[in-house]
Design an enzyme around this catalytic site. Structure first.
Site, PDB file in Angstrom:
ATOM      1  CG  ASP A  37       5.583 -35.519 -10.645  1.00  0.00           C
ATOM      2  OD1 ASP A  37       5.040 -34.877 -11.557  1.00  0.00           O
ATOM      3  OD2 ASP A  37       6.366 -35.020  -9.809  1.00  0.00           O
ATOM      4  CG  ASP A  38       5.871 -34.844 -15.096  1.00  0.00           C
ATOM      5  OD1 ASP A  38       4.916 -34.272 -14.542  1.00  0.00           O
ATOM      6  OD2 ASP A  38       6.921 -34.247 -15.424  1.00  0.00           O
ATOM      7  CB  CYS A  77       3.910 -30.302 -10.684  1.00  0.00           C
ATOM      8  SG  CYS A  77       4.983 -31.289 -11.739  1.00  0.00           S
ATOM      9  CG  HIS A 135       5.717 -28.685  -6.524  1.00  0.00           C
ATOM     10  ND1 HIS A 135       5.431 -28.968  -7.852  1.00  0.00           N
ATOM     11  CD2 HIS A 135       6.528 -27.602  -6.525  1.00  0.00           C
ATOM     12  CE1 HIS A 135       6.042 -28.088  -8.623  1.00  0.00           C
ATOM     13  NE2 HIS A 135       6.710 -27.246  -7.848  1.00  0.00           N
ATOM     14  CG  ASN A 278       1.709 -33.146 -15.167  1.00  0.00           C
ATOM     15  OD1 ASN A 278       2.072 -32.645 -14.105  1.00  0.00           O
ATOM     16  ND2 ASN A 278       2.555 -33.821 -15.937  1.00  0.00           N
TER      17      ASN A 278
END
Ligand code: CA
Length: 456
Positions: A37-38, A77, A135, A278
């Site tokens: 994530d990120d 996300c 999410h 991402n």
């Protein structure tokens, strides 16, 4: 004479027949999708990172193919996850923003009209598990157990505190969820997710399984144990040091998961995908997308091109690079091709089975064009071969040649109007099948918040 020749032909062909029969009888492969994530493009050793040690991810990359132009379908996300789990561009069904944490809302989440990859794989005899960040909606109808996963453990919202008892707001501090029941977080979150993923892998040996292991690391908050911090103390920038601690924790957990695969003897029968949802939010976490321009939230490469590995020892080449663009949509299409799972009529997959391309059986590019759209069309992008069109950023349409200008610094819109027009038309054609966003992102994580200072 003729009879002898026939015998000879039969003898020569026999091994082939056996091979085909063996292939048909081969157990269905397990499918493991590990999502970060990120995570910045340049924040893994296999993409050249020097200050953050990621030995387990580097080993994973060496065991398979590193896709240097690996993309996700969105620069942030939730929409990326919607595209991944449906195998369709998420703008087709209005999932273009992050759903707010609204347990009463039947709108803010992955529309239940959409078929998911675990649903399809279940019909092909797979046991399905999701561990980690969901999410995709807070209402019970959106719960992973209602969306195709036999088992779920994790954080249902867009993020979570990492340390038990740490303060967070909203969904960041709610308990963990195990199959609809609350459980307290008792240990460092990334460690827990690694262990839960390993448990799923070990418990389901002998049955084809699909595990979607979605870490929330290294997304904020920048909460790290002292032990992890000790291993990145050489990094002088305080923000990057904490971010690096999150990355090292992620790498450790992936090491535990890969070890479970090895110990249970399932490496040769498991297709593994690893990528980030991402690009790195450079200004927030001091993550690094070098040499790409932009960050999380952008349709420049830094927002959508991510560290990307496909591994399957024995089936996919090891230690190689693949440069043609691939995208997260390809996971669904590849899984369907491998398992002969049935996709309901009307659920039009938009990815490609990339295995024949990675093995070299098939040449050329898996995709003629790839598309991105954010903010209901406020920003968009098209990639066709080396060309990349960007619309809406800085209020204009720009054109870049990624082969010559990976950093998207030289706008060729005026120099190559015919290419600009072609890609613009391609976008318009693709966009005809999209719908307006069904819901808005909550104020706190609108991409604007991470867009302000996109480069260090
Ligand atoms: Ca993310």
């Amino acid at each position: 004479m003729k009879a002898k020749l026939l015998v000879l032909i039969v003898l020569l062909l026999a091994p082939l027949a056996v091979l085909h029969a063996a292939d048909a009888l081969a157990p269905k492969p397990n499918i493991l999708v590990i999502l970060a994530d990120d995570l910045g493009y340049a924040d893994v050793g296999f993409n050249g990172c020097r200050d953050i040690p990621t030995p387990n991810l580097d080993t994973l990359a060496k065991s398979g193919v590193r896709c240097t132009s690996g993309y996700v379908t969105h620069p942030f996300c939730s929409p990326t996850r919607a595209g991944l789990l449906t195998g369709r561009y998420q703008q087709r069904f209005g999932h273009e923003n992050n759903p707010a944490w609204l347990p009463e809302s039947t709108v803010a989440g992955l529309p239940v009209s959409q078929t998911t990859l675990p649903q399809v794989l279940k019909s092909a005899g797979y046991v399905t598990g999701c561990v980690g960040k969901w999410h995709l909606g807070a209402h019970p109808q959106f719960h992973p157990n209602r969306r195709g996963f036999d088992e779920y453990f994790g954080l249902l919202g867009g993020g979570h505190v990492y340390l038990p008892g740490a303060k967070g707001s909203g969904e960041y501090q709610i308990p963990m969820d195990r199959n609809g029941k609350s459980e307290p977080l008792t240990e460092y979150l990334t460690t827990v997710l690694g262990r839960e993923g390993s448990s799923f892998i070990t418990r389901h040996k002998g049955q084809p399984w699909f595990l979607y292991l979605a870490f929330n690391a290294p997304h904020t908050p920048l909460q790290v144990t002292d032990l992890l911090m000790e291993r990145v103390k050489h990094i002088t920038d305080e923000t990057r040091r904490s971010y690096a601690g999150l990355v090292v924790g992620l790498d450790d957990a992936i090491g535990v998961v890969m070890n479970a695969l090895k110990e249970s003897g399932q490496v040769e029968n498991t297709l593994v995908f690893f990528f980030s949802d991402n690009g790195g939010p450079v200004s927030v976490t001091h993550s690094d997308n070098t040499p790409l321009r932009g960050a999380k939230g952008d349709v420049f490469e830094g927002g959508i091109r991510v560290p990307f590995v496909v591994s399957w020892p024995g089936r996919v080449p090891q230690g190689q690079d693949y440069a043609q663009p691939v995208i997260s949509l390809d996971v669904f299409a590849t899984a369907v091709a491998l398992t002969s799972a049935n996709v309901p009529a009307g659920h039009t997959l938009e990815g490609t089975n990339i295995l024949p391309y990675l093995t070299g059986e098939q040449t050329g590019a898996p995709h003629d064009r790839l598309f991105w759209r954010a903010g209901g069309g406020a920003r968009f992008a098209v990639r066709e071969g080396d060309w990349k069109l960007i619309g809406g950023e800085n209020g204009k349409t720009q054109l870049f040649n990624l082969a010559e200008d990976l950093g998207e610094s030289k706008d060729l819109a005026a120099a190559r109007p015919e290419v600009l027009a072609r890609l613009d038309q391609a976008y318009a054609d693709w966009n005809k099948d999209n719908v307006a966003p069904l819901f808005e992102s909550p104020q706190a994580n609108r991409p604007k918040a991470v867009k302000k200072a996109r480069q260090k």
